[in-house]
Motif scaffolding. Structure first.
Motif, short mmCIF file in Angstrom:
data_model
loop_
_atom_site.label_atom_id
_atom_site.label_comp_id
_atom_site.label_asym_id
_atom_site.label_seq_id
_atom_site.Cartn_x
_atom_site.Cartn_y
_atom_site.Cartn_z
N LYS A 125 0.84 -1.20 0.00
CA LYS A 125 0.00 0.00 0.00
C LYS A 125 0.88 1.25 0.00
O LYS A 125 2.07 1.19 -0.31
CB LYS A 125 -0.93 -0.02 1.22
CG LYS A 125 -1.85 -1.22 1.25
CD LYS A 125 -2.86 -1.22 0.12
CE LYS A 125 -3.85 -2.36 0.23
NZ LYS A 125 -4.85 -2.35 -0.86
N ARG A 126 0.29 2.37 0.38
CA ARG A 126 1.00 3.65 0.31
C ARG A 126 2.26 3.68 1.17
O ARG A 126 3.31 4.18 0.75
CB ARG A 126 0.06 4.79 0.72
CG ARG A 126 0.63 6.18 0.44
CD ARG A 126 -0.39 7.25 0.78
NE ARG A 126 0.00 8.55 0.28
CZ ARG A 126 0.81 9.38 0.93
NH1 ARG A 126 1.30 9.03 2.11
NH2 ARG A 126 1.13 10.56 0.41
N LYS A 127 2.18 3.16 2.38
CA LYS A 127 3.33 3.19 3.28
C LYS A 127 4.52 2.46 2.66
O LYS A 127 5.65 2.98 2.68
CB LYS A 127 2.96 2.55 4.62
CG LYS A 127 4.10 2.51 5.62
CD LYS A 127 3.67 1.87 6.92
CE LYS A 127 4.83 1.79 7.91
NZ LYS A 127 4.40 1.16 9.20
N GLU A 128 4.26 1.28 2.12
CA GLU A 128 5.33 0.49 1.52
C GLU A 128 5.88 1.17 0.26
O GLU A 128 7.09 1.16 0.01
CB GLU A 128 4.84 -0.92 1.19
CG GLU A 128 4.55 -1.79 2.40
CD GLU A 128 3.19 -1.50 3.03
OE1 GLU A 128 2.95 -1.98 4.16
OE2 GLU A 128 2.37 -0.79 2.41
N LEU A 129 4.99 1.75 -0.54
CA LEU A 129 5.42 2.43 -1.76
C LEU A 129 6.33 3.60 -1.45
O LEU A 129 7.41 3.75 -2.04
CB LEU A 129 4.21 2.91 -2.56
CG LEU A 129 4.50 3.79 -3.78
CD1 LEU A 129 5.38 3.06 -4.77
CD2 LEU A 129 3.22 4.26 -4.43
#
Length: 215
Positions: A125-129
């Motif tokens: 998700k956004r955090k990992e990206l």
């Protein structure tokens, strides 16, 4: 180049590879292919005069003119072209915070790396990206590397009510050493992006990329 570094560099393909270099963006042409679909390319249309597309003109000549705001609550082709251009600019400058800002809160992404056996996949998700973008930018900087991107063309589609859009493209990343300009790695990716409107802004809500190292 270590396996970890190579994977980190592939992470840069997420939003780096969604746009054109500044020189290419100023010569983006809007064409119609044999199936009647609109195609954006850095090459002049086969049967049309080589006039830059409205999308390229509307996107402005530099990053300062960039705006990802929806026009009257709708996504336009010009807006998507501008976002694609901004993404490449941010990526080549190593501005991972700016890259992260283009990602919607509910974004989902995946990168399949066919350079390895078996192929590796990064997803999240956004955090990992945003973390991958940060790691990629820092890896490039700490190793004295520079990235450039070439695209064969972009296909943009807007849905009927103008609230969603997709962009498909193939792009090649060339990583070179800043000092001697020696080519360190060349990758090619096929990517599909999806966009939505969030509080009046157009943001990426899905990115899928399949990459491989070609040299």
């Amino acid at each position: 180049m270590s396996f970890i570094s190579a994977r980190s560099l592939l992470a840069a393909a997420m939003l780096v590879g969604t746009g054109l270099s500044s020189a290419q963006a100023n010569n983006l042409f809007k064409c119609t292919d044999a199936r009647g679909q609109v195609v954006y390319s850095d090459r002049a249309c086969a049967s049309e005069a080589p006039t830059p597309s409205a999308a390229a003109t509307a996107s402005g000549k530099n990053a300062a003119s960039f705006s990802n705001a929806a026009v009257k609550g709708k996504i336009t082709e010009a807006a998507i072209a501008a976002i694609l251009r901004q993404a490449i600019d941010l990526g080549t400058r190593g501005d991972y915070k700016g890259q992260c800002a283009l990602a919607a809160p509910d974004i989902a992404f995946s990168i399949t790396d066919n350079s390895t056996k078996p192929p590796g996949t990064m997803a999240g998700k956004r955090k990992e990206l945003c973390e991958l973008q940060r790691a990629s930018a820092q890896t490039m900087a700490s190793n004295g590397l520079r990235a450039s991107v070439q695209q064969s063309g972009v296909q943009i589609k807007i849905n009927a009510d103008g609230t969603q859009a997709t962009a498909k493209h193939t792009h090649t990343h060339t990583t070179t050493a800043k000092e001697d300009r020696e080519v360190v790695m060349v990758q090619t990716c096929q990517q599909e992006d999806a966009f939505g409107i969030y509080d009046g802004k157009i943001l990426y809500n899905s990115v899928r990329s399949v990459c491989k190292q070609i040299s």
